[in-house]
Write a protein that holds these residues in place. Structure first.
Motif, PDB file in Angstrom:
ATOM      1  N   GLU A 156       5.505   1.989  -5.871  1.00 31.31           N
ATOM      2  CA  GLU A 156       5.970   1.347  -4.688  1.00 31.31           C
ATOM      3  C   GLU A 156       5.746  -0.362  -5.167  1.00 31.31           C
ATOM      4  O   GLU A 156       6.734  -0.875  -4.876  1.00 31.31           O
ATOM      5  CB  GLU A 156       5.147   1.564  -3.450  1.00 31.31           C
ATOM      6  CG  GLU A 156       5.850   2.797  -2.642  1.00 31.31           C
ATOM      7  CD  GLU A 156       4.752   3.322  -1.522  1.00 31.31           C
ATOM      8  OE1 GLU A 156       4.101   2.665  -1.128  1.00 31.31           O
ATOM      9  OE2 GLU A 156       4.921   4.534  -1.555  1.00 31.31           O
ATOM     10  N   LEU A 157       4.791  -0.858  -5.547  1.00 29.58           N
ATOM     11  CA  LEU A 157       4.470  -1.991  -5.760  1.00 29.58           C
ATOM     12  C   LEU A 157       5.470  -2.596  -7.086  1.00 29.58           C
ATOM     13  O   LEU A 157       5.978  -3.702  -6.784  1.00 29.58           O
ATOM     14  CB  LEU A 157       3.085  -2.348  -6.106  1.00 29.58           C
ATOM     15  CG  LEU A 157       2.144  -2.373  -5.231  1.00 29.58           C
ATOM     16  CD1 LEU A 157       0.629  -2.584  -5.824  1.00 29.58           C
ATOM     17  CD2 LEU A 157       2.270  -3.315  -3.894  1.00 29.58           C
ATOM     18  N   ASP A 159       8.345  -1.614  -7.498  1.00 31.11           N
ATOM     19  CA  ASP A 159       9.732  -1.603  -6.986  1.00 31.11           C
ATOM     20  C   ASP A 159       9.952  -2.829  -5.953  1.00 31.11           C
ATOM     21  O   ASP A 159      11.023  -3.584  -5.903  1.00 31.11           O
ATOM     22  CB  ASP A 159      10.180  -0.406  -6.353  1.00 31.11           C
ATOM     23  CG  ASP A 159      10.760   0.700  -7.231  1.00 31.11           C
ATOM     24  OD1 ASP A 159      10.769   0.372  -8.555  1.00 31.11           O
ATOM     25  OD2 ASP A 159      11.017   1.816  -6.742  1.00 31.11           O
ATOM     26  N   LYS A 160       8.799  -3.033  -5.314  1.00 32.09           N
ATOM     27  CA  LYS A 160       8.724  -4.201  -4.303  1.00 32.09           C
ATOM     28  C   LYS A 160       8.792  -5.531  -5.051  1.00 32.09           C
ATOM     29  O   LYS A 160       9.611  -6.386  -4.413  1.00 32.09           O
ATOM     30  CB  LYS A 160       7.562  -3.940  -3.291  1.00 32.09           C
ATOM     31  CG  LYS A 160       7.239  -5.113  -2.113  1.00 32.09           C
ATOM     32  CD  LYS A 160       6.109  -4.687  -1.476  1.00 32.09           C
ATOM     33  CE  LYS A 160       6.144  -5.980  -0.388  1.00 32.09           C
ATOM     34  NZ  LYS A 160       4.633  -5.842   0.090  1.00 32.09           N
ATOM     35  N   TYR A 161       8.090  -5.560  -6.103  1.00 33.72           N
ATOM     36  CA  TYR A 161       8.199  -6.994  -6.479  1.00 33.72           C
ATOM     37  C   TYR A 161       8.667  -7.007  -7.934  1.00 33.72           C
ATOM     38  O   TYR A 161       8.789  -8.107  -8.653  1.00 33.72           O
ATOM     39  CB  TYR A 161       6.727  -7.173  -7.094  1.00 33.72           C
ATOM     40  CG  TYR A 161       5.676  -7.560  -5.568  1.00 33.72           C
ATOM     41  CD1 TYR A 161       5.830  -8.782  -4.910  1.00 33.72           C
ATOM     42  CD2 TYR A 161       4.862  -6.537  -5.178  1.00 33.72           C
ATOM     43  CE1 TYR A 161       5.259  -8.792  -3.760  1.00 33.72           C
ATOM     44  CE2 TYR A 161       4.303  -6.956  -4.047  1.00 33.72           C
ATOM     45  CZ  TYR A 161       4.314  -7.938  -3.168  1.00 33.72           C
ATOM     46  OH  TYR A 161       3.624  -8.192  -1.891  1.00 33.72           O
ATOM     47  N   LYS A 192      18.829   0.077  -6.345  1.00 35.74           N
ATOM     48  CA  LYS A 192      18.431  -1.173  -7.326  1.00 35.74           C
ATOM     49  C   LYS A 192      19.765  -1.613  -7.715  1.00 35.74           C
ATOM     50  O   LYS A 192      20.554  -1.328  -8.905  1.00 35.74           O
ATOM     51  CB  LYS A 192      17.809  -0.572  -8.524  1.00 35.74           C
ATOM     52  CG  LYS A 192      16.360  -0.089  -8.031  1.00 35.74           C
ATOM     53  CD  LYS A 192      15.764   0.632  -9.196  1.00 35.74           C
ATOM     54  CE  LYS A 192      14.333   0.969  -8.866  1.00 35.74           C
ATOM     55  NZ  LYS A 192      13.368   1.608  -9.803  1.00 35.74           N
ATOM     56  N   LYS A 228       6.678 -15.473  -7.361  1.00 39.13           N
ATOM     57  CA  LYS A 228       6.373 -13.901  -7.261  1.00 39.13           C
ATOM     58  C   LYS A 228       4.790 -13.707  -6.997  1.00 39.13           C
ATOM     59  O   LYS A 228       4.374 -12.978  -6.349  1.00 39.13           O
ATOM     60  CB  LYS A 228       7.044 -13.174  -8.215  1.00 39.13           C
ATOM     61  CG  LYS A 228       6.901 -11.894  -7.943  1.00 39.13           C
ATOM     62  CD  LYS A 228       7.830 -10.785  -8.872  1.00 39.13           C
ATOM     63  CE  LYS A 228       7.954 -11.018 -10.363  1.00 39.13           C
ATOM     64  NZ  LYS A 228       8.845 -10.181 -10.761  1.00 39.13           N
ATOM     65  N   GLU A 236      -1.550  -8.663  -1.923  1.00 39.00           N
ATOM     66  CA  GLU A 236      -1.796  -7.379  -2.396  1.00 39.00           C
ATOM     67  C   GLU A 236      -3.209  -7.398  -3.123  1.00 39.00           C
ATOM     68  O   GLU A 236      -3.557  -6.415  -3.806  1.00 39.00           O
ATOM     69  CB  GLU A 236      -0.889  -7.118  -3.682  1.00 39.00           C
ATOM     70  CG  GLU A 236       0.567  -7.077  -2.927  1.00 39.00           C
ATOM     71  CD  GLU A 236       0.860  -6.017  -2.250  1.00 39.00           C
ATOM     72  OE1 GLU A 236       0.260  -5.119  -1.703  1.00 39.00           O
ATOM     73  OE2 GLU A 236       1.952  -6.223  -1.497  1.00 39.00           O
TER      74      GLU A 236
END
Lengths: 353, 255
Positions: A156-157, A159-161, A192, A228, A236
């Motif tokens: 998840e992280l 894809d998120k970042y 994506k 970022k 996080e």
């Protein structure tokens, strides 16, 4: 449905990756994590993922780049010497902003080292082992359950970042069997638009690159990455505190060594010593501020970092404490796991001083 | 179009307008044009994904109007493998020079071919490192002078120039291997045909396709473009003959 299982850490993480929607795995066997690719090979006919045993870790990490760049949810796993080889590709993926999950089941080094558990790769995981200014998000699981939970979180992280995310485990966590609650499979729908899937008439071409030959462009890409990382730092950071509310002596440990320290804290409390455990769960971003706040408390006398290396994370503890309190270190090297007894002795010695 | 005139040549719409960084006379621009003509003719722009190498063609993605990934030096075959395995219905190619494909990336190249990865290699072999300024390549000829073999390549210490097309043709899962050149209009047309055939074989799922271009480097050979063509004929082709080294369709017929 979620299931309660008794599983080896490496196999549990492989099963978790399948359930988290992994679409491609590329790896090269290396002890102590070869069970991951073996498990995935056995399960392959029942699922729809791509699996390649690559010719090297170098090839594996670059297959990860290609497949991740083509939009797939991708993972590789390795152990220390293999991770060193992968650093090239990781630097490229960080810069080209390709999401992926990396697992390093750490063994003792340097060199060919040993196949026993170690935390000797902390520096090369959290300080950016490849070239250039970049960070990975680094998670430090300390149980088979966290091997599983962190795999879901890592995808998840990533894809998120749009960044590589790594699990920094160790040989013992990979090899030991524990009871684990395996979550039910998650449906994964990739979104994506940046992936290289073929330029259609309605969009410009997608290019994934880490090459910005003009310094001004390269600086812009760097500033984008830094912005970022700032967001990741703000959102996080994860940690666990155990009996720190009234603790006078705070032991900092992550991964396997945190489990040893937990026992030591309990023993200390029985003996009337106010010990507490602070366990960073994200090793990058590191909970510097939280440790800094603890250091400012009057009751806290000192910090001690307990690691399975020559003293690597202790540098981050010192940064966080910033001279407010003494910071000590205790560790064992070369694949040796410190016993609770020797760890407790080391702490008591410092308390006596 | 003026009356009485016929359009017989145009720049393919799949090339961008950006001016190429390649030296005058270099085959890179010719091969770029052929590839994009093929993409246009086959109407596969929305299905084609390319991988750039490190070397002179590191900027190929500036010129080719398709989705592309820039690989680390030597790793294009691994990157292309990753792309093709998760997007098996796309046409994937890696575009690599001799340093990239045959020195630093030899392992990735050989293993991708041995697995029969179903993508196309476009291998530009000009016998020298162009981007870094003319150093010895794994394909530099015996006695050829470069900046790191200033007295000529000594094959006793540097080994023989690698014949990649011949090596690759020994792999059973490879579908098509041809060495081409662009030194004459006839050879250039053959080169285009070979690339098109490679893409067609890939679309049929026949296995790895490998096109080696016996190429030139006027700048680092320190020759004029015209002299470089002569050098190709006199020095390069005798060692690197233009030929089809493997074609599974012909092999099947022979059986």
């Amino acid at each position: 449905m979620a299931e309660l299982k008794l599983m080896k850490g490496n196999e549990a993480l492989a099963e978790a990756a399948i359930r988290a929607g992994m679409q491609a795995y590329f790896g090269y066997p290396i002890t102590p994590q070869s069970e991951v690719i073996e498990y995935l090979a056995v399960q392959e006919p029942n699922h729809n993922y791509v699996l390649i045993q690559a010719e090297s870790e170098l090839a594996a990490v670059n297959m990860l780049y290609g497949a991740g760049g083509a939009g797939a949810r991708v993972m590789t796993t390795t152990s220390s010497p293999g991770f060193t080889l992968m650093q090239e590709g990781i630097s490229y993926m960080a810069c080209a902003e390709i999401p992926c999950v990396l697992v390093n089941v750490v063994r003792g080094g340097p060199g060919l080292g040993t196949i026993q558990p170690s935390q000797g790769d902390y520096f090369q995981a959290v300080k950016g082992g490849g070239h250039g200014d970049y960070h990975l998000i680094v998670l430090g699981p300390n149980s088979v359950q966290e091997m599983v939970d962190h795999i879901f979180l890592a995808f998840e992280l990533a894809d998120k970042y749009l960044t590589p995310v790594m699990l920094l485990a160790d040989g013992a966590t990979g090899q030991m069997m524990e009871k684990v609650m395996m979550p039910q499979p998650k449906e994964y729908k990739p979104d994506k638009p940046w992936a290289t899937t073929g330029k259609t008439k309605d969009r410009e071409r997608n290019i994934l690159t880490s090459l910005f030959i003009q310094s001004e462009d390269m600086e812009q890409r760097n500033l984008k990455l830094q912005a970022k990382y700032k967001k990741i730092l703000a959102n996080e950071i994860r940690y666990e505190e155990y009996m720190t509310e009234d603790a006078e002596f705070i032991i900092v440990a992550y991964g396997l060594s945190s489990r040893i320290v937990k026992n030591v804290v309990l023993q200390g409390r029985k003996d009337g010593l106010k010990l507490g455990l602070f366990r960073p769960i994200t090793l990058w971003p590191y909970p510097w501020d939280k440790i800094g706040k603890l250091a400012a408390e009057d009751r806290v006398k000192f910090f001690m970092s307990v690691e399975m290396n020559a003293g690597q994370m202790v540098e981050d503890v010192k940064l966080a404490v910033c001279g407010k309190k003494p910071v000590f270190f205790f560790g064992r090297l070369g694949g040796i796991v410190p016993t609770p007894e020797e760890t407790y002795e080391a702490i008591k010695e410092k308390i006596k001083e | 179009m003026k009356e009485g005139y016929e359009l017989i040549y145009k720049r393919p719409g799949t090339l961008t307008d950006r001016r190429m960084s390649y030296c005058p006379g270099c085959f890179h621009s010719t091969i770029h044009k052929f590839m994009m003509e093929i993409v246009e003719e086959m109407d596969i722009q929305d299905k084609t994904v390319g991988v750039c190498p490190v070397g002179c063609s590191v900027f190929a993605y500036h010129y080719l109007d398709i989705d592309m990934q820039e690989a680390a030096h030597g790793r294009a075959a691994a990157v292309a493998t990753g792309i093709k395995r998760v997007l098996p219905d796309r046409i994937v190619f890696s575009y690599q020079g001799d340093g990239d494909l045959a020195a630093i990336g030899t392992a990735e190249t050989l293993h991708a071919c041995n697995r029969g990865e179903n993508f196309t290699f476009i291998f530009i072999n000009n016998g020298i490192y162009g981007m870094t300024g003319g150093q010895m390549a794994p394909t530099t000829l015996d006695g050829q002078i470069t900046s790191t073999c200033p007295y000529g390549r000594d094959v006793d210490t540097a080994g023989m120039p690698l014949k990649m097309a011949e090596i690759i043709s020994t792999f059973e899962k490879v579908a098509y291997v041809e060495r081409v050149s662009c030194n004459t209009p006839a050879n250039a047309r053959k080169a285009k045909r070979a690339i098109k055939k490679a893409f067609e074989y890939q679309m049929e799922g026949l296995g790895t396709t490998f096109i080696e271009v016996a190429s030139n480097c006027p700048s680092n050979w320190k020759l004029t473009p015209e002299e470089s063509l002569k050098w190709l004929e006199e020095k390069v082709f005798p060692y690197y003959p233009l030929d089809v080294f493997r074609d599974v369709k012909k092999l099947k017929k022979e059986e």
